[in-house]
Design a protein around this motif. Sequence first.
Motif, PDB file in Angstrom:
ATOM      1  N   GLU A  84      -1.749  -5.498   2.779  1.00  8.73           N
ATOM      2  CA  GLU A  84      -0.886  -6.068   3.810  1.00  8.73           C
ATOM      3  C   GLU A  84      -0.884  -5.186   5.057  1.00  8.73           C
ATOM      4  OE1 GLU A  84       3.820  -7.168   4.518  1.00  8.73           O
ATOM      5  OE2 GLU A  84       3.077  -7.075   2.460  1.00  8.73           O
ATOM      6  N   CYS A  85      -0.806  -3.878   4.855  1.00  8.88           N
ATOM      7  CA  CYS A  85      -0.807  -2.954   5.991  1.00  8.88           C
ATOM      8  C   CYS A  85      -2.135  -2.982   6.739  1.00  8.88           C
ATOM      9  CB  CYS A  85      -0.496  -1.538   5.520  1.00  8.88           C
ATOM     10  SG  CYS A  85       1.231  -1.293   5.078  1.00  8.88           S
ATOM     11  N   SER A  86      -3.219  -3.014   5.992  1.00 12.18           N
ATOM     12  CA  SER A  86      -4.536  -3.102   6.625  1.00 12.18           C
ATOM     13  C   SER A  86      -4.621  -4.361   7.485  1.00 12.18           C
ATOM     14  CB  SER A  86      -5.637  -3.095   5.563  1.00 12.18           C
ATOM     15  OG  SER A  86      -6.901  -3.220   6.162  1.00 12.18           O
ATOM     16  N   ASP A  87      -4.133  -5.463   6.959  1.00 11.09           N
ATOM     17  CA  ASP A  87      -4.119  -6.723   7.710  1.00 11.09           C
ATOM     18  C   ASP A  87      -3.271  -6.603   8.974  1.00 11.09           C
ATOM     19  OD1 ASP A  87      -5.735  -7.857   5.765  1.00 11.09           O
ATOM     20  OD2 ASP A  87      -4.096  -8.989   4.820  1.00 11.09           O
ATOM     21  N   LYS A  88      -2.124  -5.939   8.872  1.00 13.04           N
ATOM     22  CA  LYS A  88      -1.236  -5.796  10.036  1.00 13.04           C
ATOM     23  C   LYS A  88      -1.926  -5.005  11.147  1.00 13.04           C
ATOM     24  CE  LYS A  88       2.084  -8.028   8.077  1.00 13.04           C
ATOM     25  NZ  LYS A  88       2.162  -9.453   8.289  1.00 13.04           N
ATOM     26  N   TYR A  89      -2.648  -3.960  10.779  1.00 13.44           N
ATOM     27  CA  TYR A  89      -3.358  -3.185  11.793  1.00 13.44           C
ATOM     28  C   TYR A  89      -4.530  -3.978  12.375  1.00 13.44           C
ATOM     29  CZ  TYR A  89      -0.542   0.986  11.457  1.00 13.44           C
ATOM     30  OH  TYR A  89       0.512   1.877  11.544  1.00 13.44           O
ATOM     31  N   THR A  90      -5.122  -4.847  11.586  1.00 14.22           N
ATOM     32  CA  THR A  90      -6.160  -5.743  12.114  1.00 14.22           C
ATOM     33  C   THR A  90      -5.540  -6.711  13.120  1.00 14.22           C
ATOM     34  OG1 THR A  90      -7.485  -5.560  10.103  1.00 14.22           O
ATOM     35  CG2 THR A  90      -7.896  -7.485  11.500  1.00 14.22           C
TER      36      THR A  90
ATOM     37  N   ALA B 184       5.998  -3.957  10.308  1.00 11.20           N
ATOM     38  CA  ALA B 184       5.855  -4.828   9.139  1.00 11.20           C
ATOM     39  C   ALA B 184       5.212  -4.064   7.987  1.00 11.20           C
ATOM     40  CB  ALA B 184       5.026  -6.055   9.499  1.00 11.20           C
ATOM     41  N   CYS B 185       4.286  -3.196   8.310  1.00 13.41           N
ATOM     42  CA  CYS B 185       3.665  -2.352   7.276  1.00 13.41           C
ATOM     43  C   CYS B 185       4.712  -1.420   6.667  1.00 13.41           C
ATOM     44  CB  CYS B 185       2.517  -1.558   7.891  1.00 13.41           C
ATOM     45  SG  CYS B 185       1.805  -0.325   6.789  1.00 13.41           S
ATOM     46  N   HIS B 186       5.445  -0.743   7.530  1.00 16.49           N
ATOM     47  CA  HIS B 186       6.486   0.181   7.067  1.00 16.49           C
ATOM     48  C   HIS B 186       7.497  -0.563   6.190  1.00 16.49           C
ATOM     49  CE1 HIS B 186       8.654   4.100   8.281  1.00 16.49           C
ATOM     50  NE2 HIS B 186       9.082   3.707   7.111  1.00 16.49           N
ATOM     51  N   ASN B 187       7.887  -1.757   6.601  1.00 21.39           N
ATOM     52  CA  ASN B 187       8.836  -2.559   5.830  1.00 21.39           C
ATOM     53  C   ASN B 187       8.266  -2.974   4.481  1.00 21.39           C
ATOM     54  OD1 ASN B 187      10.762  -2.344   7.824  1.00 21.39           O
ATOM     55  ND2 ASN B 187      10.210  -4.280   8.791  1.00 21.39           N
ATOM     56  N   ALA B 188       6.965  -3.183   4.416  1.00 20.11           N
ATOM     57  CA  ALA B 188       6.334  -3.538   3.139  1.00 20.11           C
ATOM     58  C   ALA B 188       6.521  -2.414   2.123  1.00 20.11           C
ATOM     59  CB  ALA B 188       4.854  -3.841   3.340  1.00 20.11           C
ATOM     60  N   PHE B 189       6.406  -1.179   2.575  1.00 19.25           N
ATOM     61  CA  PHE B 189       6.642  -0.044   1.681  1.00 19.25           C
ATOM     62  C   PHE B 189       8.106   0.024   1.261  1.00 19.25           C
ATOM     63  CE2 PHE B 189       2.496   1.407   2.967  1.00 19.25           C
ATOM     64  CZ  PHE B 189       2.058   2.168   1.888  1.00 19.25           C
ATOM     65  N   LYS B 190       9.015  -0.297   2.167  1.00 19.59           N
ATOM     66  CA  LYS B 190      10.450  -0.237   1.867  1.00 19.59           C
ATOM     67  C   LYS B 190      10.867  -1.276   0.825  1.00 19.59           C
ATOM     68  CE  LYS B 190      12.041   1.478   6.346  1.00 19.59           C
ATOM     69  NZ  LYS B 190      12.784   1.119   7.566  1.00 19.59           N
TER      70      LYS B 190
ATOM     71  N   GLY C 118       9.701   2.344  -5.452  1.00 18.23           N
ATOM     72  CA  GLY C 118       8.836   3.390  -5.991  1.00 18.23           C
ATOM     73  C   GLY C 118       7.718   3.812  -5.057  1.00 18.23           C
ATOM     74  N   LEU C 119       7.558   3.126  -3.938  1.00 18.61           N
ATOM     75  CA  LEU C 119       6.471   3.456  -3.008  1.00 18.61           C
ATOM     76  C   LEU C 119       6.987   4.286  -1.836  1.00 18.61           C
ATOM     77  CD1 LEU C 119       4.350   0.181  -2.626  1.00 18.61           C
ATOM     78  CD2 LEU C 119       3.810   2.240  -3.920  1.00 18.61           C
TER      79      LEU C 119
ATOM     80  N   THR D 150      -0.988  -2.715  -8.970  1.00 21.38           N
ATOM     81  CA  THR D 150      -1.166  -3.919  -8.152  1.00 21.38           C
ATOM     82  C   THR D 150      -0.209  -3.971  -6.960  1.00 21.38           C
ATOM     83  OG1 THR D 150       0.278  -5.170  -9.618  1.00 21.38           O
ATOM     84  CG2 THR D 150      -2.097  -5.302 -10.042  1.00 21.38           C
ATOM     85  N   ILE D 151       0.972  -3.407  -7.102  1.00 23.25           N
ATOM     86  CA  ILE D 151       1.940  -3.423  -6.001  1.00 23.25           C
ATOM     87  C   ILE D 151       1.432  -2.569  -4.844  1.00 23.25           C
ATOM     88  CG2 ILE D 151       4.251  -2.706  -5.287  1.00 23.25           C
ATOM     89  CD1 ILE D 151       5.230  -3.618  -8.061  1.00 23.25           C
ATOM     90  N   LYS D 152       0.960  -1.371  -5.155  1.00 21.34           N
ATOM     91  CA  LYS D 152       0.454  -0.497  -4.092  1.00 21.34           C
ATOM     92  C   LYS D 152      -0.763  -1.123  -3.418  1.00 21.34           C
ATOM     93  CE  LYS D 152      -0.493   4.256  -2.915  1.00 21.34           C
ATOM     94  NZ  LYS D 152      -0.520   5.650  -3.375  1.00 21.34           N
ATOM     95  N   LYS D 153      -1.625  -1.738  -4.212  1.00 22.64           N
ATOM     96  CA  LYS D 153      -2.794  -2.419  -3.636  1.00 22.64           C
ATOM     97  C   LYS D 153      -2.360  -3.536  -2.692  1.00 22.64           C
ATOM     98  CE  LYS D 153      -6.350  -1.687  -7.115  1.00 22.64           C
ATOM     99  NZ  LYS D 153      -7.286  -2.324  -8.043  1.00 22.64           N
ATOM    100  N   LYS D 154      -1.370  -4.288  -3.115  1.00 23.03           N
ATOM    101  CA  LYS D 154      -0.868  -5.397  -2.302  1.00 23.03           C
ATOM    102  C   LYS D 154      -0.315  -4.884  -0.975  1.00 23.03           C
ATOM    103  CE  LYS D 154       2.721  -8.941  -2.291  1.00 23.03           C
ATOM    104  NZ  LYS D 154       3.841  -9.518  -3.005  1.00 23.03           N
TER     105      LYS D 154
END
Length: 178
Positions: free
Chosen positions: A99-105, A139-145, A149-150, A91-95
């Motif tokens: 979020e990243c998909s939304d940021k690129y949108t 913001a996408c990159h920060n979401a992974f940080k 584990g991602l 679920t974390i990776k999906k989230k």
Amino acid sequence: MGSTNIFLLSLLSLAFPHYIFVAGDANLIQNTCKNTKYYDLCLSSLKSNPTSLNADTKGLAAIMVGIGIANTTATSSYLSSQLLSVNGNDTIKKKVLKECSDKYTYAADAFQASVKDLGAESYDYAYMHITAAADYPNACHNAFKRYSGLAYPPELARREDGLKHICFVVLGIIDLLG
């Protein structure tokens, strides 16, 4: 992605024919690209578009914005496809992918807003929207940080760099306008 570029540029030319199809030439493209941080990207992108030879500087900016829209749309679609391939329990990776998909949108939306700004000759707002488009991948990159584990996928890093380079080219062209 090539057909997406042509489609988007066709839409841009229909929406703003008064500045995309005016007298221009190869020298204008070279001189315009010299003002950008990524000359080779600018030159190859604009030379590969047949409408660029008939565009003025504002038209060249609009063409590069169209390339940015295609880039962000393709990356958002890529992230959505990655989302579908994630294990149902992760679920974390999906989230994060969502979020990243939304940021690129949002970045695509910022590019689209800049088209309107260019048409209205509101270059400061166009600049602001392109700067925002360049920042959304952060913001996408920060979401992974946020999750130890991602790992940030190399393909996404490549796409992020590409988008930022496109944005720097557009910003350099806008600098010439206002």
